[in-house]
Design an enzyme around this catalytic site. Structure first.
Site, PDB file in Angstrom:
ATOM      1  N   LYS A 205       0.881  -1.178   0.000  1.00 50.31           N
ATOM      2  CA  LYS A 205       0.000   0.000   0.000  1.00 50.31           C
ATOM      3  C   LYS A 205       0.915   1.224   0.000  1.00 50.31           C
ATOM      4  O   LYS A 205       1.371   1.671   1.044  1.00 50.31           O
ATOM      5  CB  LYS A 205      -0.888  -0.012   1.240  1.00 50.31           C
ATOM      6  CG  LYS A 205      -2.205   0.758   1.107  1.00 50.31           C
ATOM      7  CD  LYS A 205      -2.096   2.206   0.690  1.00 50.31           C
ATOM      8  CE  LYS A 205      -1.836   3.157   1.836  1.00 50.31           C
ATOM      9  NZ  LYS A 205      -1.657   4.566   1.379  1.00 50.31           N
ATOM     10  N   GLY A 258       6.657   5.462   8.115  1.00 50.76           N
ATOM     11  CA  GLY A 258       5.819   6.658   8.064  1.00 50.76           C
ATOM     12  C   GLY A 258       5.929   7.424   9.366  1.00 50.76           C
ATOM     13  O   GLY A 258       6.932   7.328  10.076  1.00 50.76           O
ATOM     14  N   SER A 259       4.881   8.149   9.677  1.00 52.46           N
ATOM     15  CA  SER A 259       4.922   9.033  10.842  1.00 52.46           C
ATOM     16  C   SER A 259       4.717   8.266  12.146  1.00 52.46           C
ATOM     17  O   SER A 259       4.129   7.175  12.167  1.00 52.46           O
ATOM     18  CB  SER A 259       3.840  10.099  10.700  1.00 52.46           C
ATOM     19  OG  SER A 259       2.581   9.465  10.665  1.00 52.46           O
ATOM     20  N   THR A 260       5.181   8.854  13.217  1.00 55.99           N
ATOM     21  CA  THR A 260       5.014   8.241  14.538  1.00 55.99           C
ATOM     22  C   THR A 260       3.530   8.115  14.886  1.00 55.99           C
ATOM     23  O   THR A 260       3.088   7.106  15.435  1.00 55.99           O
ATOM     24  CB  THR A 260       5.772   9.077  15.580  1.00 55.99           C
ATOM     25  OG1 THR A 260       7.171   8.975  15.284  1.00 55.99           O
ATOM     26  CG2 THR A 260       5.527   8.578  16.999  1.00 55.99           C
ATOM     27  N   GLY A 263       2.131   5.252  13.017  1.00 53.69           N
ATOM     28  CA  GLY A 263       2.740   4.039  13.575  1.00 53.69           C
ATOM     29  C   GLY A 263       2.046   3.595  14.854  1.00 53.69           C
ATOM     30  O   GLY A 263       1.798   2.406  15.079  1.00 53.69           O
ATOM     31  N   GLU A 281       9.125   1.944  11.110  1.00 57.48           N
ATOM     32  CA  GLU A 281      10.194   2.929  10.868  1.00 57.48           C
ATOM     33  C   GLU A 281       9.527   4.289  10.876  1.00 57.48           C
ATOM     34  O   GLU A 281       8.824   4.640   9.932  1.00 57.48           O
ATOM     35  CB  GLU A 281      10.855   2.667   9.507  1.00 57.48           C
ATOM     36  CG  GLU A 281      11.578   1.348   9.387  1.00 57.48           C
ATOM     37  CD  GLU A 281      12.820   1.278  10.254  1.00 57.48           C
ATOM     38  OE1 GLU A 281      13.242   2.320  10.799  1.00 57.48           O
ATOM     39  OE2 GLU A 281      13.365   0.175  10.395  1.00 57.48           O
ATOM     40  N   CYS A 315      13.713  11.117   6.754  1.00 58.79           N
ATOM     41  CA  CYS A 315      13.487  10.781   8.159  1.00 58.79           C
ATOM     42  C   CYS A 315      14.753  10.904   9.005  1.00 58.79           C
ATOM     43  O   CYS A 315      14.702  11.281  10.163  1.00 58.79           O
ATOM     44  CB  CYS A 315      12.927   9.370   8.260  1.00 58.79           C
ATOM     45  SG  CYS A 315      13.984   8.150   7.474  1.00 58.79           S
ATOM     46  N   GLU A 412       9.333  17.143  14.408  1.00 61.10           N
ATOM     47  CA  GLU A 412       9.853  16.807  13.089  1.00 61.10           C
ATOM     48  C   GLU A 412       9.157  17.726  12.084  1.00 61.10           C
ATOM     49  O   GLU A 412       7.940  17.648  11.918  1.00 61.10           O
ATOM     50  CB  GLU A 412       9.545  15.343  12.761  1.00 61.10           C
ATOM     51  CG  GLU A 412      10.046  14.936  11.402  1.00 61.10           C
ATOM     52  CD  GLU A 412       9.676  13.503  11.034  1.00 61.10           C
ATOM     53  OE1 GLU A 412       8.486  13.148  11.128  1.00 61.10           O
ATOM     54  OE2 GLU A 412      10.584  12.743  10.661  1.00 61.10           O
TER      55      GLU A 412
HETATM   56  P1  NAP Z   1       2.245   8.794   7.145  1.00 61.95           P
HETATM   57  O1  NAP Z   1       1.232   9.857   7.018  1.00 61.95           O
HETATM   58  O2  NAP Z   1       2.405   8.120   8.435  1.00 61.95           O
HETATM   59  O3  NAP Z   1       1.894   7.737   6.004  1.00 61.95           O
HETATM   60  C1  NAP Z   1       2.676   6.598   5.748  1.00 61.95           C
HETATM   61  C2  NAP Z   1       1.826   5.566   5.066  1.00 61.95           C
HETATM   62  O4  NAP Z   1       0.786   5.125   5.964  1.00 61.95           O
HETATM   63  C3  NAP Z   1       1.100   6.076   3.825  1.00 61.95           C
HETATM   64  O5  NAP Z   1       1.018   5.030   2.892  1.00 61.95           O
HETATM   65  C4  NAP Z   1      -0.252   6.426   4.379  1.00 61.95           C
HETATM   66  O6  NAP Z   1      -1.262   6.458   3.402  1.00 61.95           O
HETATM   67  C5  NAP Z   1      -0.478   5.303   5.361  1.00 61.95           C
HETATM   68  N1  NAP Z   1      -1.452   5.595   6.409  1.00 61.95           N
HETATM   69  C6  NAP Z   1      -1.943   6.801   6.800  1.00 61.95           C
HETATM   70  N2  NAP Z   1      -2.843   6.634   7.799  1.00 61.95           N
HETATM   71  C7  NAP Z   1      -2.922   5.310   8.046  1.00 61.95           C
HETATM   72  C8  NAP Z   1      -3.667   4.513   8.981  1.00 61.95           C
HETATM   73  N3  NAP Z   1      -4.487   5.069   9.853  1.00 61.95           N
HETATM   74  N4  NAP Z   1      -3.484   3.178   8.964  1.00 61.95           N
HETATM   75  C9  NAP Z   1      -2.624   2.600   8.096  1.00 61.95           C
HETATM   76  N5  NAP Z   1      -1.905   3.306   7.190  1.00 61.95           N
HETATM   77  C10 NAP Z   1      -2.047   4.636   7.171  1.00 61.95           C
HETATM   78  O7  NAP Z   1       3.686   9.299   6.734  1.00 61.95           O
HETATM   79  P2  NAP Z   1       4.054  10.196   5.495  1.00 61.95           P
HETATM   80  O8  NAP Z   1       3.529  11.554   5.760  1.00 61.95           O
HETATM   81  O9  NAP Z   1       3.682   9.492   4.241  1.00 61.95           O
HETATM   82  O10 NAP Z   1       5.653  10.172   5.567  1.00 61.95           O
HETATM   83  C11 NAP Z   1       6.379  11.010   6.360  1.00 61.95           C
HETATM   84  C12 NAP Z   1       6.765  10.337   7.656  1.00 61.95           C
HETATM   85  O11 NAP Z   1       7.463   9.136   7.399  1.00 61.95           O
HETATM   86  C13 NAP Z   1       7.704  11.165   8.486  1.00 61.95           C
HETATM   87  O12 NAP Z   1       7.316  11.154   9.835  1.00 61.95           O
HETATM   88  C14 NAP Z   1       9.037  10.457   8.331  1.00 61.95           C
HETATM   89  O13 NAP Z   1       9.941  10.650   9.368  1.00 61.95           O
HETATM   90  C15 NAP Z   1       8.623   9.060   8.221  1.00 61.95           C
HETATM   91  N6  NAP Z   1       9.669   8.259   7.580  1.00 61.95           N
HETATM   92  C16 NAP Z   1      10.396   7.391   8.349  1.00 61.95           C
HETATM   93  C17 NAP Z   1      11.409   6.633   7.777  1.00 61.95           C
HETATM   94  C18 NAP Z   1      12.217   5.660   8.596  1.00 61.95           C
HETATM   95  O14 NAP Z   1      12.838   4.794   7.994  1.00 61.95           O
HETATM   96  N7  NAP Z   1      12.244   5.727   9.910  1.00 61.95           N
HETATM   97  C19 NAP Z   1      11.664   6.751   6.413  1.00 61.95           C
HETATM   98  C20 NAP Z   1      10.915   7.639   5.672  1.00 61.95           C
HETATM   99  C21 NAP Z   1       9.901   8.380   6.268  1.00 61.95           C
HETATM  100  P3  NAP Z   1      -1.672   7.833   2.633  1.00 61.95           P
HETATM  101  O15 NAP Z   1      -0.527   8.755   2.708  1.00 61.95           O
HETATM  102  O16 NAP Z   1      -1.955   7.344   1.282  1.00 61.95           O
HETATM  103  O17 NAP Z   1      -2.872   8.367   3.314  1.00 61.95           O
END
Ligand code: NAP
Ligand code: MG
Length: 510
Positions: A205, A258-260, A263, A281, A315, A412
């Site tokens: 996804k 993704g985001s904390t 997560g 992550e 990240c 962040e």
């Molecule tokens: P995000 O909003 O948490 O989204 C990540 C993924 O989860 C997307 O595919 C999103 O779908 C999906 N998602 C959203 N809500 C969900 C839910 N309730 N249940 C299941 N899945 C859900 O993160 P982002 O804004 O895309 O990315 C930025 C974040 O990623 C930052 O916090 C960054 O630090 C973190 N990140 C961490 C790493 C690491 O390796 N530690 C690497 C890269 C990024 P949609 O977006 O399609 O709604």
């Protein structure tokens, strides 16, 4: 073609423009479909989502808006492929060969993948060509190599019982891969390589804001001969498709980046549903410690390069800089000069060094945090204001006069924003480490010093999944992941692979 053209890259740029035009045409003709059980089909609801080019805001493609119904079909297909299909039972050497073939297929198209990722996620072609593409391919090939090296053990017996004891390392089952928009190609490949090497089947996804490379990877999986149902791709929103995967009772592992905040909700959903395993992550607010003996020019160049990489949407980016007081002014001067020299443009434009942010919402959030800290007394030595006009551009921003309670230091931002704070020349290692550790996050600390005693003492005291000393970046073979609220588990190499396996212990009596 003159040798001068070859040297300047003028030819590459001309080819990029033609290839980009072809890519745009192909994308606008691409049907908004999901990949389920080897077939491309629209979302059950028929709904679609627009995908835009963050450099202009213009729509470049439409994708299917998958939801719980589609997730149901995709998980069922992945389960059938796992339970009844050949994939988990193939000789490991054949799985490895298919993964190497997938890597070759992606590499043959790497020019197109770079343009696709640049158009979809906004990043500069140079950064994708030097970073995401080679790192993603190295990761996939590294995991292909691991496929034949997954093994159980035969431990020594400790009792008098007759027979034999051993344990197996089996594929964990159906894996949901949920990825963010900031490094879509790399995140999908890292997780896919591990899952497939272990013999799992998957539902991917991708983020709705940058889903296009995942769809193409899915297509190539089918083309190189992975059996139907082994790799399924369900595009859609996080709340519809992502949440349905997190809640699903028949998913064994969710590998999430993704985001904390999300997560946390995934971990809660896993607990509520079937106690599926989770690898998380998550976010970061990584510290950069510049000690008195640091090579200041190198440090400044690396700090700027890292915070403008992916427009700060990385990240592990070092975003909280702490510098020994005697170097404070000299570092600020170098950082400002470096930031002011960055060429900002569409990622696919010739000579671009930093592209746009992913969306208007992300840019507004960054602006809000910066404004809040400015109102509390921080000063912007450069940047601090979104660039007007089309696209979601935000300039490199250098904040001083910050205090540890300010939002720009705590949160962040996920934008090209640095905060810089001095520490006393005679600060102890414990005091310096306390600055680094003053965060809920713990992903990737950076340290600039050549004094081995200080370096080792700080490495021991820093709360972080990773410590990078004197520069450098991603390595496909080094465990990656966070402590504290930066996550749960590690990726890469055999450490990452182990999350995709489950142990079965066998006591074989006679
Ligand atoms: P995000 O909003 O948490 O989204 C990540 C993924 O989860 C997307 O595919 C999103 O779908 C999906 N998602 C959203 N809500 C969900 C839910 N309730 N249940 C299941 N899945 C859900 O993160 P982002 O804004 O895309 O990315 C930025 C974040 O990623 C930052 O916090 C960054 O630090 C973190 N990140 C961490 C790493 C690491 O390796 N530690 C690497 C890269 C990024 P949609 O977006 O399609 O709604
Ligand atoms: Mg996009």
């Amino acid at each position: 073609m003159s040798s001068n053209e070859l040297l300047t890259g003028a030819v590459a740029v001309r080819d990029d423009a033609a290839e980009l035009a072809r890519l745009r045409a192909d994308l606008s003709a691409q049907a908004p479909n999901l990949l389920i059980d080897g077939h491309w089909r629209p979302a059950a609801s028929g709904a679609t989502l627009d995908v835009d080019d963050p450099a202009t805001g213009a729509v470049i493609a439409r994708i299917a808006a998958g939801d719980a119904q589609d997730v149901e079909h995709a998980v069922a297909a992945a389960r059938r492929a796992f339970r009844d299909g050949p994939w988990p039972r193939l000789p490991a050497s054949k799985r490895a060969a298919l993964l190497f073939a997938l890597a070759d297929a992606i590499e043959r198209e790497q020019g197109r993948f770079a343009l696709l990722e640049s158009l979809d996620a906004g990043h500069s072609l140079a950064s994708i060509r030097a970073g995401d593409l080679p790192l993603g391919l190295r990761s996939l090939r590294d995991y292909a190599g691991w496929a034949t090296k997954i093994a159980g053990e035969v431990p020594m017996r400790s009792s008098e019982q007759a027979g034999m004891d051993y344990f197996l390392r089996e594929p964990i089952g159906v894996v949901a891969i949920v990825t963010p928009w900031n490094a879509p190609f790399l995140m999908v490949l890292q997780k896919l390589g591990a899952a497939l090497a272990a013999g799992c089947t998957v539902v991917i996804k991708p983020a709705e804001l940058a889903p296009l490379s995942a769809l193409r990877i899915g297509e190539l999986c089918a083309r190189v001969g992975l059996p139907d149902g082994v790799v399924n791709v369900v595009t859609g929103t996080g709340l519809a498709a992502g949440q349905a995967l997190a809640e699903h009772p028949d998913v064994n592992l969710i590998s999430f980046t993704g985001s904390t905040q999300v997560g946390r909700s995934i971990m809660a959903a896993a607990a509520r549903s079937n106690l599926k395993r989770v690898v998380l992550e998550l976010g970061g607010k990584s510290p950069v410690l510049v000690l008195g003996d640091a090579d200041l020019d190198r440090a400044a160049r690396a700090i700027v390069a890292e915070i403008v990489f992916k427009s700060g949407q990385y990240c592990a980016a070092g975003s909280r800089v702490y510098v020994q007081a005697s170097l404070h002014e000299a570092l600020l001067e170098r950082l400002r000069a470096g930031m002011d020299g960055v060429r900002i443009d569409a990622g696919y434009a010739a000579g671009c060094e930093m592209g746009p942010m992913i969306s208007q919402a992300q840019r507004e959030r960054a602006q809000e945090i910066v404004d809040h800290s400015l109102a509390e007394g921080a000063r912007a030595l450069t940047g601090g204001r979104a660039r007007p006009g089309a696209g979601y551009f935000y300039p490199p921003t250098l904040l001083t006069g910050v205090e540890s309670h300010m939002r720009a230091v705590r949160e962040e931002i996920f934008a090209p924003v640095l905060t810089v704070m001095p520490f006393a020349d005679d600060a102890s290692a414990a005091q310096i480490a306390a600055l680094a550790n003053d965060s809920h996050y713990g992903l990737s600390a950076k340290l600039w010093s050549r004094d081995l005693r200080n370096v080792h003492e700080l490495i021991g005291r820093i709360e972080s999944g990773q410590v990078i000393v004197n520069g450098g970046g991603g390595e496909a073979t080094l465990p990656f992941g966070g402590v504290k609220q930066s996550g749960y588990g590690r990726e890469n190499g055999h450490v990452g692979l182990s999350a995709f396996t489950e142990i079965k212990a066998v006591r074989l009596g006679y």
